[in-house]
Motif scaffolding. Structure first.
Motif, PDB file in Angstrom:
ATOM      1  N   GLU A 526       0.810  -1.219   0.000  1.00 41.95           N
ATOM      2  CA  GLU A 526       0.000   0.000   0.000  1.00 41.95           C
ATOM      3  C   GLU A 526       0.845   1.272   0.000  1.00 41.95           C
ATOM      4  OE1 GLU A 526       0.555  -1.170   4.344  1.00 41.95           O
ATOM      5  OE2 GLU A 526       0.162  -2.170   2.432  1.00 41.95           O
ATOM      6  N   LYS A 527       2.151   1.140   0.188  1.00 42.82           N
ATOM      7  CA  LYS A 527       3.031   2.305   0.199  1.00 42.82           C
ATOM      8  C   LYS A 527       3.868   2.416  -1.079  1.00 42.82           C
ATOM      9  CE  LYS A 527       3.566   2.504   5.244  1.00 42.82           C
ATOM     10  NZ  LYS A 527       4.529   2.501   6.367  1.00 42.82           N
ATOM     11  N   ARG A 528       3.624   1.537  -2.036  1.00 42.01           N
ATOM     12  CA  ARG A 528       4.410   1.563  -3.268  1.00 42.01           C
ATOM     13  C   ARG A 528       3.792   2.491  -4.302  1.00 42.01           C
ATOM     14  NH1 ARG A 528       4.736  -4.961  -3.880  1.00 42.01           N
ATOM     15  NH2 ARG A 528       5.762  -5.376  -1.875  1.00 42.01           N
ATOM     16  N   PRO A 529       4.603   3.132  -5.122  1.00 42.26           N
ATOM     17  CA  PRO A 529       4.071   3.958  -6.216  1.00 42.26           C
ATOM     18  C   PRO A 529       3.494   3.090  -7.321  1.00 42.26           C
ATOM     19  CG  PRO A 529       6.460   3.887  -6.329  1.00 42.26           C
ATOM     20  CD  PRO A 529       6.076   3.172  -5.060  1.00 42.26           C
ATOM     21  N   ALA A 530       2.641   3.694  -8.138  1.00 47.22           N
ATOM     22  CA  ALA A 530       2.029   2.960  -9.249  1.00 47.22           C
ATOM     23  C   ALA A 530       2.965   2.989 -10.447  1.00 47.22           C
ATOM     24  CB  ALA A 530       0.682   3.581  -9.595  1.00 47.22           C
ATOM     25  N   SER A 531       4.118   2.328 -10.308  1.00 52.67           N
ATOM     26  CA  SER A 531       5.145   2.408 -11.346  1.00 52.67           C
ATOM     27  C   SER A 531       5.586   1.049 -11.858  1.00 52.67           C
ATOM     28  CB  SER A 531       6.372   3.151 -10.800  1.00 52.67           C
ATOM     29  OG  SER A 531       6.900   2.478  -9.674  1.00 52.67           O
ATOM     30  N   SER A 532       4.924  -0.036 -11.400  1.00 51.72           N
ATOM     31  CA  SER A 532       5.350  -1.362 -11.837  1.00 51.72           C
ATOM     32  C   SER A 532       4.998  -1.577 -13.309  1.00 51.72           C
ATOM     33  CB  SER A 532       4.689  -2.436 -10.978  1.00 51.72           C
ATOM     34  OG  SER A 532       3.281  -2.293 -11.018  1.00 51.72           O
ATOM     35  N   ASP A 533       5.861  -2.270 -14.032  1.00 52.06           N
ATOM     36  CA  ASP A 533       5.642  -2.531 -15.444  1.00 52.06           C
ATOM     37  C   ASP A 533       4.522  -3.551 -15.617  1.00 52.06           C
ATOM     38  OD1 ASP A 533       7.734  -0.852 -16.127  1.00 52.06           O
ATOM     39  OD2 ASP A 533       9.221  -2.460 -15.980  1.00 52.06           O
ATOM     40  N   PRO A 534       3.629  -3.336 -16.600  1.00 51.88           N
ATOM     41  CA  PRO A 534       2.546  -4.302 -16.813  1.00 51.88           C
ATOM     42  C   PRO A 534       3.076  -5.600 -17.404  1.00 51.88           C
ATOM     43  CG  PRO A 534       2.541  -2.646 -18.551  1.00 51.88           C
ATOM     44  CD  PRO A 534       3.585  -2.222 -17.548  1.00 51.88           C
ATOM     45  N   SER A 535       2.397  -6.680 -17.076  1.00 53.38           N
ATOM     46  CA  SER A 535       2.724  -7.974 -17.676  1.00 53.38           C
ATOM     47  C   SER A 535       1.877  -8.137 -18.934  1.00 53.38           C
ATOM     48  CB  SER A 535       2.441  -9.113 -16.693  1.00 53.38           C
ATOM     49  OG  SER A 535       2.503 -10.361 -17.352  1.00 53.38           O
ATOM     50  N   PHE A 536       2.520  -8.028 -20.092  1.00 51.41           N
ATOM     51  CA  PHE A 536       1.789  -8.140 -21.348  1.00 51.41           C
ATOM     52  C   PHE A 536       1.121  -9.512 -21.460  1.00 51.41           C
ATOM     53  CE2 PHE A 536       4.342  -4.526 -22.125  1.00 51.41           C
ATOM     54  CZ  PHE A 536       3.722  -3.796 -23.134  1.00 51.41           C
ATOM     55  N   ALA A 537       1.879 -10.567 -21.123  1.00 51.97           N
ATOM     56  CA  ALA A 537       1.348 -11.918 -21.259  1.00 51.97           C
ATOM     57  C   ALA A 537       0.107 -12.112 -20.394  1.00 51.97           C
ATOM     58  CB  ALA A 537       2.423 -12.945 -20.874  1.00 51.97           C
ATOM     59  N   ASP A 542      -6.702 -11.050 -20.236  1.00 49.53           N
ATOM     60  CA  ASP A 542      -7.869 -10.478 -19.567  1.00 49.53           C
ATOM     61  C   ASP A 542      -8.786  -9.846 -20.612  1.00 49.53           C
ATOM     62  OD1 ASP A 542      -9.620  -9.515 -17.757  1.00 49.53           O
ATOM     63  OD2 ASP A 542      -8.332  -7.933 -16.958  1.00 49.53           O
ATOM     64  N   VAL A 543      -9.995 -10.366 -20.771  1.00 51.76           N
ATOM     65  CA  VAL A 543     -10.932  -9.850 -21.764  1.00 51.76           C
ATOM     66  C   VAL A 543     -12.259  -9.526 -21.088  1.00 51.76           C
ATOM     67  CG1 VAL A 543      -9.867 -11.095 -23.680  1.00 51.76           C
ATOM     68  CG2 VAL A 543     -11.682 -12.196 -22.363  1.00 51.76           C
ATOM     69  N   GLY A 544     -13.053  -8.713 -21.777  1.00 57.91           N
ATOM     70  CA  GLY A 544     -14.371  -8.357 -21.261  1.00 57.91           C
ATOM     71  C   GLY A 544     -14.511  -6.879 -20.960  1.00 57.91           C
ATOM     72  N   ASP A 545     -15.710  -6.326 -21.168  1.00 54.50           N
ATOM     73  CA  ASP A 545     -16.061  -4.928 -20.877  1.00 54.50           C
ATOM     74  C   ASP A 545     -15.252  -3.930 -21.695  1.00 54.50           C
ATOM     75  OD1 ASP A 545     -17.558  -2.929 -19.601  1.00 54.50           O
ATOM     76  OD2 ASP A 545     -16.030  -2.642 -18.057  1.00 54.50           O
ATOM     77  N   GLU A 546     -14.835  -4.343 -22.910  1.00 57.13           N
ATOM     78  CA  GLU A 546     -14.061  -3.418 -23.747  1.00 57.13           C
ATOM     79  C   GLU A 546     -14.845  -2.150 -24.086  1.00 57.13           C
ATOM     80  OE1 GLU A 546     -13.721  -6.607 -23.929  1.00 57.13           O
ATOM     81  OE2 GLU A 546     -11.555  -6.910 -23.835  1.00 57.13           O
TER      82      GLU A 546
END
Length: 562
Positions: A526-537, A542-546
């Motif tokens: 909860e103290k980490r910044p929102a900077s982690s790289d997304p996992s493309f794979a 994840d599909v749905g609600d496009e």
């Protein structure tokens, strides 16, 4: 006494010491014999050469003590007995010698007392007496390193574990680090943002009534400090345009270049001064300048420009006035600039703005995160300039009051203090950050620079940072820049920069007793910044609600897009 007598006396001391034994890997009080691993070959000031026995280094590799196991390797430490002291040195380079030997260059870190049982105590940076060629070189133990790296009683924060040990804590001294500025460097993906968040969290915990302002260009840190600080963005920043000084007004309102720009500046200066002077507050303070943070109405400035145009004899002379007026009308009409240029009426909100932005009082939430990711790119550097200058000017004009030191942390610092390129854009923010770097500590202003490209920083800014925390840097130009800024005694550590793992850092300078290599602690989620790289794979599964996602994104895009 002759040199030969000195040598005989020295060798006799070593013999007596060896017979008495030396503490080994454990923390118990039982002396354990550790044989030397080599001898001093050459002494040259802070740097020397030693000859190590390759077979002994291989033997050490089996020791359960991690300090002994790595002793003699590049980036690790060795020690030498000099009189009643132990000298600690860091291994910088190694090359093959003759007859199963290894020649290593070492940098001296400091010295401590050599107790009767061989223990090291009272370690201090610097060397008062050097060993002589032929002196024996010994491995260090975890117990030795605990004495070397142990934090003293000064206020400090612990950020991780010192390499190559498992349990010795790496400490940063708050006052020396902040008193002479600091820089955090590291390539993308090394864990730099999380490490910065950890440092700021630890500082905030140590000083819950502190005053920290952080410029966040990517909106990463809001998630990290939502429960421990105040978050400002275009929705609630409410930065009054009249707080800009004349140079910042020019950056926002003037579009001309070269010879035309000087004429436009003269016109704007005259009109802006008259607009500020119309405020009744101007009478209270007497002399008002174009830089005075006196509120004025945009309608007044617009009317003054129109009036000045009406005084002209030739229509062609009105061109610069029209340029300024058109830009002013554009800013007032564009909803992207509402956070700065809004409202028909103007009130004096300077006190309130300073109180909330600088956390005066902090009330246990000492950090302001200023998310400028939603600020239009045309004025981002100007917004940062205003905030940085407000920090400096507040400190400057509060010298007669009880001191409230301020820390300004600037992420992506190479954007705001880049190398000189001749461009007129962004000069205001560059100048104020350079001034804070040079003069800030006189007035209680500390600067924290965070960048992935130190080679793109303006000349001299990095050298103004008394403490440098360098994570892995992949670019050779960046590595050279850091080497030039770090003290000579840290060279052995610097050579490890390209090989550092994620969340590892080399720290040297005022904030530590001696250069250290540290593995950062794991920060709570909860103290980490929102900077982690997304996992493309993973994300592509994840599909749905496009349709819903696109609708919501387009609505935000149209409402707040740049």
């Amino acid at each position: 006494m002759s040199d030969q007598s000195n040598l005989n006396e020295f060798l006799s001391e070593l013999k007596t010491y060896s017979e008495g034994g030396q503490p080994g890997s454990g923390d118990d009080d039982t002396p354990v014999q550790l044989d030397p691993i080599g001898n001093v070959m050459e002494i040259a000031g802070s740097s020397s050469a030693v000859v190590l026995e390759a077979s002994r280094l291989l033997e050490l590799g089996e020791d359960p003590d991690p300090a002994i196991r790595l002793s003699g390797q590049v980036g690790s430490q060795v020690k030498m007995a000099v009189g009643k002291n132990w000298l600690i040195a860091n291994v910088r380079t190694m090359r093959a010698g003759e007859g199963g030997t290894v020649i290593a260059n070492v940098d001296f870190l400091g010295e401590g007392n050599r107790e009767a049982d061989g223990r090291l105590s009272g370690f201090k940076r610097g060397v008062t007496r050097f060993p002589i060629p032929g002196a024996q070189v010994f491995p260090v133990t975890t117990r030795d390193l605990r004495s070397v790296f142990a934090a003293d009683s000064r206020p400090h924060i612990e950020i991780g574990t010192v390499y190559p040990t498992d349990d010795i804590r790496g400490a940063l001294y708050i006052d020396p680090m902040l008193g002479k500025h600091f820089a955090v460097l590291g390539s993308t993906g090394t864990g730099k943002s999380t490490s910065v968040a950890l440092i700021l969290h630890r500082i905030s915990q140590a000083s819950p009534e502190g005053h920290i302002v952080m410029i966040d260009p990517h909106g990463e840190y809001s998630a990290a400090f939502k429960n421990h600080g105040e978050i400002f963005n275009v929705d609630n920043l409410q930065l009054p345009y009249w707080l800009m000084n004349f140079e910042e007004h020019c950056e926002v309102l003037l579009t001309s270049e070269d010879s035309e720009r000087q004429r436009d500046e003269d016109i704007l200066a005259k009109c802006l001064l008259e607009a500020r002077s119309r405020n009744k507050m101007a009478e209270e303070f007497g002399k008002v300048t174009v830089d005075s943070p006196i509120p004025y109405l945009l309608t007044d400035l617009n009317q003054i420009i129109v009036n000045e145009m009406g005084k002209l004899d030739r229509a062609g002379d009105a061109t610069p006035y029209k340029r300024i007026k058109n830009k002013l009308d554009e800013l007032r009409a564009d909803p992207r600039f509402t956070f700065m240029f809004s409202g028909m009426m103007v009130s004096d909100t300077m006190n309130k703005f300073i109180a909330k932005m600088f956390r005066l009082p902090a009330n246990g939430r000492p950090i302001s995160i200023v998310d400028v990711s939603g600020v239009p790119s045309e004025v981002t550097s100007t917004v940062v300039s205003v905030l940085a200058r407000m920090v400096f000017d507040y400190a400057l004009w509060s010298r007669t009051e009880t001191l409230r030191p301020l820390l300004l942390v600037c992420e992506e610092a190479h954007r705001y203090v880049p190398k000189e390129d001749g461009s007129q854009r962004g000069q205001a923010v560059r100048r104020i950050l350079e001034r804070i770097a040079k003069e800030g500590r006189k007035y209680g202003v500390s600067l924290g620079l965070i960048t992935q490209r130190p080679s793109d920083l303006a000349e001299g800014v990095l050298s103004q940072c008394g403490t440098i925390l360098s994570m892995r840097l992949n670019n050779e130009r960046d590595q050279d820049m850091v080497r030039a800024a770090m003290p000579e005694g840290a060279r052995g550590f610097l050579d490890a920069i390209p090989a550092l793992r994620n969340r590892e850092v080399i720290v040297c300078g005022e904030g530590v007793n001696i250069p250290i290599r540290v593995t950062f602690d794991t920060l709570e989620a909860e103290k980490r910044p929102a900077s982690s790289d997304p996992s493309f794979a993973e994300m592509w599964r994840d599909v749905g609600d496009e349709d819903g996602i696109i609708t919501r994104v387009v609505r935000r895009w149209r409402g707040h897009g740049k």
